[in-house]
Design an enzyme around this catalytic site. Structure first.
Site, mmCIF file in Angstrom:
data_model
loop_
_atom_site.group_PDB
_atom_site.id
_atom_site.type_symbol
_atom_site.label_atom_id
_atom_site.label_comp_id
_atom_site.label_asym_id
_atom_site.label_seq_id
_atom_site.Cartn_x
_atom_site.Cartn_y
_atom_site.Cartn_z
ATOM 1 N N CYS A 44 -22.018 -17.524 -35.549
ATOM 2 C CA CYS A 44 -21.614 -16.673 -34.425
ATOM 3 C C CYS A 44 -20.112 -16.787 -34.188
ATOM 4 C CB CYS A 44 -22.378 -17.083 -33.169
ATOM 5 S SG CYS A 44 -21.724 -16.327 -31.672
ATOM 6 N N CYS A 68 -19.192 -18.401 -30.709
ATOM 7 C CA CYS A 68 -19.478 -19.802 -30.389
ATOM 8 C C CYS A 68 -18.194 -20.636 -30.520
ATOM 9 C CB CYS A 68 -20.565 -20.348 -31.315
ATOM 10 S SG CYS A 68 -22.248 -20.045 -30.730
ATOM 11 N N HIS A 118 -24.729 -20.467 -26.762
ATOM 12 C CA HIS A 118 -25.182 -19.255 -27.456
ATOM 13 C C HIS A 118 -26.505 -18.709 -26.916
ATOM 14 C CE1 HIS A 118 -25.235 -16.648 -31.085
ATOM 15 N NE2 HIS A 118 -26.538 -16.858 -31.095
ATOM 16 N N ASN A 130 -22.856 -5.138 -22.495
ATOM 17 C CA ASN A 130 -23.902 -4.491 -23.275
ATOM 18 C C ASN A 130 -24.809 -5.594 -23.743
ATOM 19 O OD1 ASN A 130 -24.173 -1.821 -23.787
ATOM 20 N ND2 ASN A 130 -23.098 -1.864 -25.740
ATOM 21 N N SER A 175 -24.124 -6.276 -30.833
ATOM 22 C CA SER A 175 -24.158 -6.847 -32.176
ATOM 23 C C SER A 175 -24.318 -8.358 -32.169
ATOM 24 C CB SER A 175 -22.883 -6.454 -32.927
ATOM 25 O OG SER A 175 -21.753 -6.840 -32.170
ATOM 26 N N HIS A 180 -24.736 -13.755 -28.253
ATOM 27 C CA HIS A 180 -23.942 -14.704 -27.464
ATOM 28 C C HIS A 180 -23.553 -14.049 -26.127
ATOM 29 C CE1 HIS A 180 -21.440 -18.421 -27.514
ATOM 30 N NE2 HIS A 180 -20.977 -17.794 -26.441
ATOM 31 N N HIS A 192 -21.710 -12.423 -23.545
ATOM 32 C CA HIS A 192 -20.329 -11.932 -23.464
ATOM 33 C C HIS A 192 -20.294 -10.506 -22.920
ATOM 34 C CE1 HIS A 192 -21.559 -9.918 -27.184
ATOM 35 N NE2 HIS A 192 -20.491 -9.146 -27.083
ATOM 36 N N GLN A 229 -17.217 -7.067 -22.078
ATOM 37 C CA GLN A 229 -15.959 -6.499 -22.544
ATOM 38 C C GLN A 229 -15.146 -5.956 -21.383
ATOM 39 O OE1 GLN A 229 -16.050 -4.221 -26.237
ATOM 40 N NE2 GLN A 229 -18.271 -4.435 -26.249
#
Ligand SMILES: [Zn+2]
Ligand SMILES: [Zn+2]
Ligand SMILES: [Zn+2]
Length: 353
Positions: free
Chosen positions: A51, A54, A115, A155, A163, A166, A168, A170
């Site tokens: 990842c 990570c 993760h 998302n 995709s 993990h 996260h 944006q």
């Protein structure tokens, strides 16, 4: 809600976008022959050597993700926008072939080094750190002269095209006001001009009076299924205070947003005992240094799931060519979400340590 709205097809107006949604409550009776349900197991690993988000791992182009311990922000290695995009050649070849310069910055914000986590499985102080970073990024990026708007979003889930599992989100800082907030800006300004009040302040007081679509709330925020919701379990996060943007948050707003996100996403996961996919993000005033008394900070959560952890709603057919349509009413969606336990279904055992 009267029997009419719960029984017969009708359309509802979305004053925030100025468009309509078709509601067909009688269709919930029809037989279902679509996808078959399946329950997703939560990711078990806390660190994935493959990842790129990570701590300590290598990203594209040899960039290194440092051994971070809280949140971590970096410029997207595959950014959709560039800060120094040149303007297209000035000679316009055809008025119907219009292109304009669009500059901007795309950043990735890792919510947590672990993760396996998601927002509902993080602690309240951990989610507060995420909100604090959204505030800091909004201030920093919004102050840049080429930036006209800061869009914060997450998302989540493969179903939404994410995709990487993990945790996260944006942050895109863009030169022009994008279409969705631009559409709302127009509606908010028109309402403010004719009523001399804020559309969303009026809406929140209407919802708090009727109390038919509220999912959860705290001192600073209310989460509700809007009267005009398009997605089956779509929600709107409204700040009780009339504040235009995240960069003017008080510590109480920060805590309140973290708490409402935790409450809401926990209920989402509990609905189908799965890590609930969604696109979530905030709308706020443009970063144009102007006064925007019409703007009221809010969040949208658009989850695709309809009736199980794998059966989703599609926006196809009449919805692509005509208008959005839904079967279960926003009132019944709100009732189902509100009735769910406030404790995550994976946390019924000993707490994460
Ligand atoms: Zn990871
Ligand atoms: Zn307001
Ligand atoms: Zn909005």
């Amino acid at each position: 809600m009267n029997d009419f709205a719960l029984t017969f097809p009708h359309r509802r107006f979305n004053p925030l976008r100025g468009d309509w949604v078709l509601v067909s409550p009688h269709r919930t009776q029809r037989p279902w022959q679509g996808e078959v349900s399946r329950t997703d197991a939560p990711p078990a690993i806390h660190y994935d050597p493959a990842c790129y988000l990570c701590p300590g791992n290598t990203r594209a182009g040899g960039h290194q993700t440092p051994p971070y311990t809280s949140v971590y922000v970096f410029d997207n290695d595959y950014a959709a926008l560039l800060p120094d995009s040149p303007a297209p050649p000035s000679a316009q070849i055809d008025p119907l072939l219009l292109a304009e310069r669009e500059r901007g910055i795309c950043r990735v914000l890792c919510f947590h080094p672990d993760h396996s986590l998601t927002l509902p499985r993080m602690t309240l102080p951990e989610i507060e750190r995420v909100v604090e970073e959204w505030i800091a990024q909004s201030r920093e990026l919004g102050a840049r002269p080429e930036v006209g708007y800061v869009q914060i979003f997450e998302n989540r889930g493969a179903m939404m095209g994410s995709s990487n599992p993990h945790p996260h989100g944006q942050i895109w800082a863009i030169e022009h006001l994008p279409d969705e907030p631009a559409r709302e800006a127009k509606q908010l300004a028109a309402y403010h001009a004719s009523h001399h009040r804020c559309l969303l302040c009026d809406y929140i007081s209407t919802e708090l009076t009727h109390r038919q679509r509220i999912v959860c709330e705290n001192d600073a925020f209310v989460a509700l299924v809007p009267f005009w919701a398009v997605w089956p379990f779509e929600t709107l996060l409204l700040s009780r205070d009339h504040i235009p943007s995240i960069d003017v948050f008080s510590p109480a707003h920060t805590r309140g947003l973290a708490d409402i996100l935790r409450q809401l996403t926990t209920r989402y996961d509990n609905l189908f005992s799965t890590s609930f996919p969604y696109t979530m993000g905030f709308h706020q005033q443009p970063a144009d240094n102007a006064q925007h008394p019409e703007w009221h900070f809010h969040g949208h959560v658009y989850p695709p799931l309809l009736r199980s952890s794998s059966v989703r709603k599609f926006m196809v057919g009449f919805e692509m060519l005509g208008m959005p349509q839904r079967d279960i009413t926003p009132e019944s969606a709100a009732e189902r979400l509100a009735a769910l336990p406030a404790t995550h279904y994976l946390e019924s055992g000993p707490a994460r340590g």
